[in-house]
Write a protein that holds these residues in place. Structure first.
Motif, mmCIF file in Angstrom:
data_model
loop_
_atom_site.group_PDB
_atom_site.id
_atom_site.type_symbol
_atom_site.label_atom_id
_atom_site.label_comp_id
_atom_site.label_asym_id
_atom_site.label_seq_id
_atom_site.Cartn_x
_atom_site.Cartn_y
_atom_site.Cartn_z
ATOM 1 N N TRP A 68 61.968 4.374 55.432
ATOM 2 C CA TRP A 68 62.555 3.194 56.069
ATOM 3 C C TRP A 68 64.071 3.209 56.163
ATOM 4 C CZ3 TRP A 68 59.441 -1.586 53.766
ATOM 5 C CH2 TRP A 68 58.096 -1.226 53.653
ATOM 6 N N ASN A 104 72.152 0.251 46.237
ATOM 7 C CA ASN A 104 70.766 0.270 46.708
ATOM 8 C C ASN A 104 70.249 -1.153 46.904
ATOM 9 O OD1 ASN A 104 69.239 -0.626 44.146
ATOM 10 N ND2 ASN A 104 70.569 1.012 43.414
ATOM 11 N N SER A 155 67.841 -2.846 45.532
ATOM 12 C CA SER A 155 67.563 -3.639 44.329
ATOM 13 C C SER A 155 68.841 -4.256 43.764
ATOM 14 C CB SER A 155 66.904 -2.760 43.258
ATOM 15 O OG SER A 155 65.790 -2.097 43.784
ATOM 16 N N TYR A 205 58.569 -8.388 48.052
ATOM 17 C CA TYR A 205 59.113 -7.221 47.354
ATOM 18 C C TYR A 205 60.624 -7.224 47.539
ATOM 19 C CZ TYR A 205 60.271 -2.501 45.973
ATOM 20 O OH TYR A 205 60.840 -1.429 45.343
ATOM 21 N N ASP A 208 66.804 -11.239 52.297
ATOM 22 C CA ASP A 208 66.752 -9.829 51.899
ATOM 23 C C ASP A 208 66.426 -9.013 53.155
ATOM 24 O OD1 ASP A 208 66.126 -7.302 51.051
ATOM 25 O OD2 ASP A 208 64.721 -7.920 49.481
ATOM 26 N N ALA A 247 65.070 -4.106 54.306
ATOM 27 C CA ALA A 247 64.167 -3.336 55.167
ATOM 28 C C ALA A 247 64.352 -3.687 56.637
ATOM 29 C CB ALA A 247 62.723 -3.575 54.761
ATOM 30 N N SER A 281 70.784 -2.802 52.829
ATOM 31 C CA SER A 281 70.856 -1.439 52.291
ATOM 32 C C SER A 281 70.078 -0.520 53.248
ATOM 33 C CB SER A 281 70.326 -1.380 50.857
ATOM 34 O OG SER A 281 70.572 -0.099 50.310
ATOM 35 N N LYS A 282 69.102 0.207 52.776
ATOM 36 C CA LYS A 282 68.298 1.134 53.576
ATOM 37 C C LYS A 282 69.000 1.700 54.815
ATOM 38 C CE LYS A 282 63.673 0.462 51.910
ATOM 39 N NZ LYS A 282 63.254 -0.760 51.236
HETATM 40 C C1 PLP Z 1 63.294 -1.199 49.732
HETATM 41 C C2 PLP Z 1 63.538 -2.652 49.530
HETATM 42 C C3 PLP Z 1 64.302 -3.122 48.448
HETATM 43 C C4 PLP Z 1 64.800 -2.208 47.361
HETATM 44 O O1 PLP Z 1 65.684 -1.271 47.836
HETATM 45 P P1 PLP Z 1 65.966 0.073 46.962
HETATM 46 O O2 PLP Z 1 67.092 0.725 47.664
HETATM 47 O O3 PLP Z 1 64.683 0.858 47.024
HETATM 48 O O4 PLP Z 1 66.291 -0.365 45.592
HETATM 49 C C5 PLP Z 1 64.562 -4.470 48.369
HETATM 50 N N1 PLP Z 1 64.100 -5.328 49.292
HETATM 51 C C6 PLP Z 1 63.355 -4.925 50.330
HETATM 52 C C7 PLP Z 1 62.896 -5.920 51.332
HETATM 53 C C8 PLP Z 1 63.036 -3.575 50.482
HETATM 54 O O5 PLP Z 1 62.261 -3.172 51.495
#
Ligand code: PLP
Length: 452
Positions: free
Chosen positions: A54, A112, A114, A149, A255, A258, A283-284
């Protein structure tokens, strides 16, 4: 087995992986990539159908991002953000604020998704304790959705709603308020859309009315809950949640780890419902899938509560060794340049339409496909043993895992979640590649389920 595979099996411990199973097969060793393809050590090509979990947007070895990182490497790789600043970090903050929903004016970096969420939680908590007008220290709990999540660190897990991931750590977590999520395909209220008239908003409203005075913030994955199997919100739901948060004096943390950076077809998912959160986590995709970087954006209202004389200790006491890493920020700036210079958001629209058309053509009537759902280039295909009764496959059957392994024979990499096959192609994936991804998915589903 290859030398690297052997070394891996002797020393490594992989994330979310039953290592006893890992040891049964030769590890797939990826040595390089180009565009939307990855290559193993024997030179076999694989379509990157999960965007390397992702994160990847414009393909691998994207010239503009490669060059930006090399350029920054010629200056300096890393300097601390404690007491110093650096050009890429400052310029990126300015760009993010300009692109983010209105009101978000301050950027706090980490590494990251988290940590971006941890920071959001701690910021919201501290904000209520020390804002100048009407401080509300009793607002110290968080609300979140079932199936949510938000990452794997302890704070992020405390606001998570996936029992399989979270149950083990329950005694370690702080208590938070869980609200039912409108998982329409398996509606927790036994209704069906759209006749339900959004009955799912009632529990949100009730929870906020009852617990609002103790709640610092509501953490939400806007439009799509990714890791629980690409669960989508009904239209208008996100906007209503925003309104309810405002009405009950609860901060909204979006959040977008993703969903951000074009994943759902717009730069941020919040835009699709005209929502401006109080805090936003990114992030991602922020670096185009190149380097670990995250940003937590906050409003000026929140930021102001942290200002004061030194000895008042209103400071936000949080930071990481790699906060504001110049290489990561340079990659992120180049990522945003690609969005602009190549008109990525306009050019991805026909690809999105093509993907959904192919999905409907190839899998729409499949007897073991219960639902195909998602937004943009986030797709979940929920497999069912019995389509009429919507009977899920038992977790032990590992249908998802087996499909993920089978499809490699067709030169495709995907990462299903339980009984949901997830397709998460890079924004740059071409239409012929998308067709191959969907056809390969149907083939692997048929191969595995014929024997299930
Ligand atoms: C992947 C994800 C996280 C965590 O990100 P990491 O970089 O893996 O710690 C938090 N929130 C969502 C919605 C995610 O998809």
């Amino acid at each position: 087995m290859s030398a690297i595979g052997d070394t891996d099996r002797r020393h490594l411990w992989h994330p979310f992986t039953q290592m006893a199973d890992w040891d049964k097969a030769d590890p797939l060793v990826i040595t390089h990539g180009k565009g939307c393809e990855l290559y193993d050590e024997h030179g076999n090509a694989y379509l990157d159908g999960s965007s390397s979990i992702w994160v990847n947007l414009h393909g691998h070895r994207k010239g503009a991002i490669d060059r930006a990182i090399k350029r920054q490497l010629g200056q300096v790789a890393h300097t601390t953000f404690l007491g110093l600043t650096n050009p890429p970090a400052a310029l990126l903050a300015e760009r993010l604020v300009r692109l983010a929903p209105p009101g978000l004016s301050r950027v706090f970096y980490s590494d990251n998704g988290s940590t971006a969420v941890e920071i959001a939680l701690k910021m919201a908590f501290q904000y209520w304790r020390q804002r100048r007008v009407d401080p509300r220290p009793q607002k110290r709990r968080f609300m979140h959705f079932n199936h949510a999540y938000h990452g794997d660190t302890v704070g992020a897990v405390s606001v998570g709603g996936i029992d399989l991931f979270h149950a083990t750590f329950r005694d370690l977590l702080f208590p938070s308020e869980r609200v039912e999520f409108p998982y329409c395909y398996r509606c927790p209220f036994g209704k069906s859309y759209p006749a339900c008239a959004s009955a799912c908003l009632e529990p949100v409203e009730r929870a906020l009315a009852e617990k609002g005075p103790e709640i610092a913030a509501f953490v939400v994955e806007p439009l799509v809950q990714g890791a629980s199997g690409i669960l989508t919100m009904p239209d208008g739901f996100l906007k209503s949640v925003r309104e309810l948060c405002s009405r009950h004096d609860v901060l909204m943390i979006a959040d977008e780890v993703a969903t951000g950076f074009g994943r759902t077809g717009t730069l941020f998912a919040c835009e699709q419902e005209g929502v401006a959160p109080d805090v936003m986590c990114l992030s991602k995709g922020i670096t185009g899938g190149y380097l670990p970087l995250a940003a937590t954006l906050a409003t000026d209202e929140i930021y102001q509560a942290f200002l004061g004389r030194y000895e008042e200790f209103r400071t936000f006491f949080h930071g990481h060794s790699y906060t504001g890493n110049p290489l990561g920020c340079a990659a992120a700036l180049a990522n945003l340049d690609v969005f602009e210079n190549e008109d990525v958001l306009a050019r991805v629209q026909p690809r999105i339409r093509h993907l959904w058309r192919s999905l409907n053509d190839e899998l729409g009537d499949h007897p073991h496909v219960g639902e195909i759902r998602g937004r943009g280039l986030m797709v979940g295909i929920e497999l069912v043993a019995d389509r009429d009764r919507r009977t899920p496959y038992p977790l032990e059957a590992q249908v998802g895992n087996r499909i993920g392994r089978k499809i490699r024979e067709r030169g495709i990499l995907i990462r299903p979640i339980g009984g949901v096959v997830v397709l998460m192609p890079p924004l740059a994936m071409t239409r012929p590649q998308l067709t191959r991804l969907v056809r390969g998915t149907r083939w692997a589903i048929d191969q595995v389920l014929a024997g299930a």
